[in-house]
Design an enzyme around this catalytic site. Structure first.
Site, PDB file in Angstrom:
ATOM      1  N   GLY A  20      38.580  55.386  31.781  1.00 13.35           N
ATOM      2  CA  GLY A  20      37.259  54.748  32.720  1.00 13.35           C
ATOM      3  C   GLY A  20      36.111  54.318  31.887  1.00 13.35           C
ATOM      4  O   GLY A  20      35.128  54.298  32.744  1.00 13.35           O
ATOM      5  N   THR A  21      36.148  54.153  30.863  1.00 10.69           N
ATOM      6  CA  THR A  21      34.842  53.682  30.065  1.00 10.69           C
ATOM      7  C   THR A  21      34.282  52.430  30.508  1.00 10.69           C
ATOM      8  O   THR A  21      33.387  52.006  30.744  1.00 10.69           O
ATOM      9  CB  THR A  21      34.755  53.880  28.631  1.00 10.69           C
ATOM     10  OG1 THR A  21      35.833  52.862  28.009  1.00 10.69           O
ATOM     11  CG2 THR A  21      35.277  55.142  28.078  1.00 10.69           C
ATOM     12  N   ASN A  22      35.245  51.430  30.762  1.00  6.36           N
ATOM     13  CA  ASN A  22      34.963  49.991  31.404  1.00  6.36           C
ATOM     14  C   ASN A  22      34.705  50.199  32.828  1.00  6.36           C
ATOM     15  O   ASN A  22      33.881  49.418  33.087  1.00  6.36           O
ATOM     16  CB  ASN A  22      36.276  49.071  31.330  1.00  6.36           C
ATOM     17  CG  ASN A  22      36.462  48.629  29.800  1.00  6.36           C
ATOM     18  OD1 ASN A  22      35.507  48.008  29.217  1.00  6.36           O
ATOM     19  ND2 ASN A  22      37.433  48.982  29.035  1.00  6.36           N
ATOM     20  N   MET A  95      47.568  50.461  33.988  1.00  9.59           N
ATOM     21  CA  MET A  95      48.659  50.126  33.332  1.00  9.59           C
ATOM     22  C   MET A  95      50.018  49.826  33.935  1.00  9.59           C
ATOM     23  O   MET A  95      51.127  50.319  33.630  1.00  9.59           O
ATOM     24  CB  MET A  95      49.016  51.476  32.326  1.00  9.59           C
ATOM     25  CG  MET A  95      48.046  51.582  31.308  1.00  9.59           C
ATOM     26  SD  MET A  95      47.655  49.991  30.324  1.00  9.59           S
ATOM     27  CE  MET A  95      46.948  50.463  28.915  1.00  9.59           C
ATOM     28  N   ILE A  97      51.954  46.691  36.120  1.00 10.12           N
ATOM     29  CA  ILE A  97      51.982  45.024  36.018  1.00 10.12           C
ATOM     30  C   ILE A  97      51.996  44.848  37.705  1.00 10.12           C
ATOM     31  O   ILE A  97      52.708  45.326  38.434  1.00 10.12           O
ATOM     32  CB  ILE A  97      53.286  44.474  35.212  1.00 10.12           C
ATOM     33  CG1 ILE A  97      52.829  44.937  33.921  1.00 10.12           C
ATOM     34  CG2 ILE A  97      53.508  43.275  35.753  1.00 10.12           C
ATOM     35  CD1 ILE A  97      54.038  44.492  32.851  1.00 10.12           C
ATOM     36  N   LEU A  98      51.164  43.921  37.943  1.00  8.89           N
ATOM     37  CA  LEU A  98      51.186  43.451  39.281  1.00  8.89           C
ATOM     38  C   LEU A  98      51.953  42.255  39.753  1.00  8.89           C
ATOM     39  O   LEU A  98      52.425  41.478  38.951  1.00  8.89           O
ATOM     40  CB  LEU A  98      49.592  42.995  39.739  1.00  8.89           C
ATOM     41  CG  LEU A  98      48.479  43.925  39.850  1.00  8.89           C
ATOM     42  CD1 LEU A  98      47.194  43.165  39.726  1.00  8.89           C
ATOM     43  CD2 LEU A  98      48.709  45.001  40.889  1.00  8.89           C
ATOM     44  N   HIS A 114      41.559  43.212  27.795  1.00  4.44           N
ATOM     45  CA  HIS A 114      42.699  43.539  26.942  1.00  4.44           C
ATOM     46  C   HIS A 114      42.032  43.603  25.498  1.00  4.44           C
ATOM     47  O   HIS A 114      41.152  42.841  24.635  1.00  4.44           O
ATOM     48  CB  HIS A 114      43.524  42.352  26.701  1.00  4.44           C
ATOM     49  CG  HIS A 114      44.830  42.753  25.729  1.00  4.44           C
ATOM     50  ND1 HIS A 114      45.734  43.572  26.197  1.00  4.44           N
ATOM     51  CD2 HIS A 114      45.206  42.375  24.594  1.00  4.44           C
ATOM     52  CE1 HIS A 114      46.932  43.693  25.399  1.00  4.44           C
ATOM     53  NE2 HIS A 114      46.402  42.956  24.305  1.00  4.44           N
ATOM     54  N   GLU A 147      50.831  35.162  35.867  1.00  2.00           N
ATOM     55  CA  GLU A 147      51.984  35.854  36.136  1.00  2.00           C
ATOM     56  C   GLU A 147      52.514  36.489  34.828  1.00  2.00           C
ATOM     57  O   GLU A 147      53.320  37.225  34.873  1.00  2.00           O
ATOM     58  CB  GLU A 147      52.864  34.918  36.947  1.00  2.00           C
ATOM     59  CG  GLU A 147      52.660  34.618  38.286  1.00  2.00           C
ATOM     60  CD  GLU A 147      53.739  33.573  39.024  1.00  2.00           C
ATOM     61  OE1 GLU A 147      54.670  33.061  38.197  1.00  2.00           O
ATOM     62  OE2 GLU A 147      53.356  33.255  40.051  1.00  2.00           O
ATOM     63  N   ASP A 150      49.298  39.308  30.107  1.00  2.00           N
ATOM     64  CA  ASP A 150      47.910  39.154  29.022  1.00  2.00           C
ATOM     65  C   ASP A 150      47.873  37.689  28.683  1.00  2.00           C
ATOM     66  O   ASP A 150      47.678  37.269  27.448  1.00  2.00           O
ATOM     67  CB  ASP A 150      48.209  39.845  27.764  1.00  2.00           C
ATOM     68  CG  ASP A 150      48.245  41.347  28.038  1.00  2.00           C
ATOM     69  OD1 ASP A 150      47.506  41.775  28.954  1.00  2.00           O
ATOM     70  OD2 ASP A 150      49.050  42.062  27.193  1.00  2.00           O
TER      71      ASP A 150
HETATM   72  C1  GAR Z   1      41.002  49.559  27.311  1.00  2.00           C
HETATM   73  O1  GAR Z   1      40.998  49.627  25.742  1.00  2.00           O
HETATM   74  C2  GAR Z   1      41.587  48.347  27.715  1.00  2.00           C
HETATM   75  O2  GAR Z   1      41.086  47.203  26.830  1.00  2.00           O
HETATM   76  C3  GAR Z   1      43.130  48.739  27.508  1.00  2.00           C
HETATM   77  O3  GAR Z   1      43.039  50.169  28.259  1.00  2.00           O
HETATM   78  C4  GAR Z   1      41.787  50.801  27.754  1.00  2.00           C
HETATM   79  C5  GAR Z   1      41.147  51.501  28.907  1.00  2.00           C
HETATM   80  O4  GAR Z   1      39.950  51.998  28.671  1.00  2.00           O
HETATM   81  N1  GAR Z   1      43.647  47.900  28.353  1.00  2.00           N
HETATM   82  C6  GAR Z   1      44.986  47.257  28.144  1.00  2.00           C
HETATM   83  O5  GAR Z   1      45.574  47.728  27.110  1.00  2.00           O
HETATM   84  C7  GAR Z   1      45.645  46.485  29.117  1.00  2.00           C
HETATM   85  N2  GAR Z   1      46.624  45.774  28.466  1.00  2.00           N
HETATM   86  P1  GAR Z   1      39.212  52.883  29.773  1.00  2.00           P
HETATM   87  O6  GAR Z   1      39.892  53.321  30.639  1.00  2.00           O
HETATM   88  O7  GAR Z   1      38.191  53.737  28.743  1.00  2.00           O
HETATM   89  O8  GAR Z   1      38.534  51.534  30.096  1.00  2.00           O
END
Ligand code: GAR
Length: 194
Positions: A20-22, A95, A97-98, A114, A147, A150
């Site tokens: 969850g850093t994003n 993680m 896919i919708l 991504h 659809e 990425d």
């Molecule tokens: C991030 O690096 C994001 O780009 C990746 O998961 C990580 C989540 O980090 N997403 C994917 O690979 C989707 N294809 P976070 O939980 O710290 O935000």
């Protein structure tokens, strides 16, 4: 795309599966005076995701969805998005896919981050592949969700230079730092154009 009227802010949901850093960077953006979103809901397929703890601590509504039945899981998500008047969905390390029908319902209003310079290195294990291919640059991308995995329209990208002694872990750390800055900028960009 979402329509913003005057100084209105829109309700946003963030979907996570882990750290969850994003999510945290989107939350911090939402608290700025100039931000165009109210972070109303965090949805996760994992009850023990660290991001869920963060959301609870900051009094953001959380919903944990059991994905053993995908159809039921998406039904529950859609119901909650509707009930909370969500207009923008931000996938942040979600993680799952919708489905096509889910995407249709929410058309153009789902974005994702991504950890590569799309359209290169879609899918998983991006940093490992980038390093073993001896790339000079990697980076991160925020894009609309379509659809195909990425593959939707790119909103913003940021390049990250590879270093001589890079490992997937070291590279992931530097890319993540850029992801956390890029996501709020991408949200701001799409809502400024709305
Ligand atoms: C991030 O690096 C994001 O780009 C990746 O998961 C990580 C989540 O980090 N997403 C994917 O690979 C989707 N294809 P976070 O939980 O710290 O935000």
């Amino acid at each position: 795309m979402v329509k913003l009227t005057g100084s209105n802010k829109i309700y946003c949901a963030v979907f996570i599966s882990g750290r969850g850093t994003n999510l945290k960077s989107i939350y911090n953006y939402s608290k700025k005076r100039y931000s165009k979103i109210i972070l109303k809901l965090v949805i996760s397929n994992r009850s023990n995701a660290t991001g869920i703890i963060f959301a609870k601590k900051h009094k953001i509504k959380t919903i944990v969805v059991n994905y053993s039945n995908k159809l039921e899981a998406e039904k529950k998500i859609l119901k909650n998005l509707k009930n909370n008047k969500i207009e923008l969905v931000c996938l942040a390390g979600f993680m799952k896919i919708l489905s096509k029908s889910f995407l249709k319902y929410f058309k153009h209003n789902i974005i994702n981050i991504h950890p590569s310079l799309l359209p290169r290195y879609k899918g998983l294990k991006t940093h490992e592949r980038v390093i073993s291919n001896k790339e000079k640059f990697s980076g991160c991308t925020v894009h609309f969700v379509s659809e195909k995995l990425d593959s939707g329209k790119i909103i913003l990208q940021k390049k990250v230079k590879l270093l001589k002694l890079d490992t997937p872990k070291k590279l992931a750390k530097r890319v993540l730092k850029e992801e956390n800055k890029l996501y709020p900028k991408a949200i701001d960009k799409i809502l400024s154009n709305a």
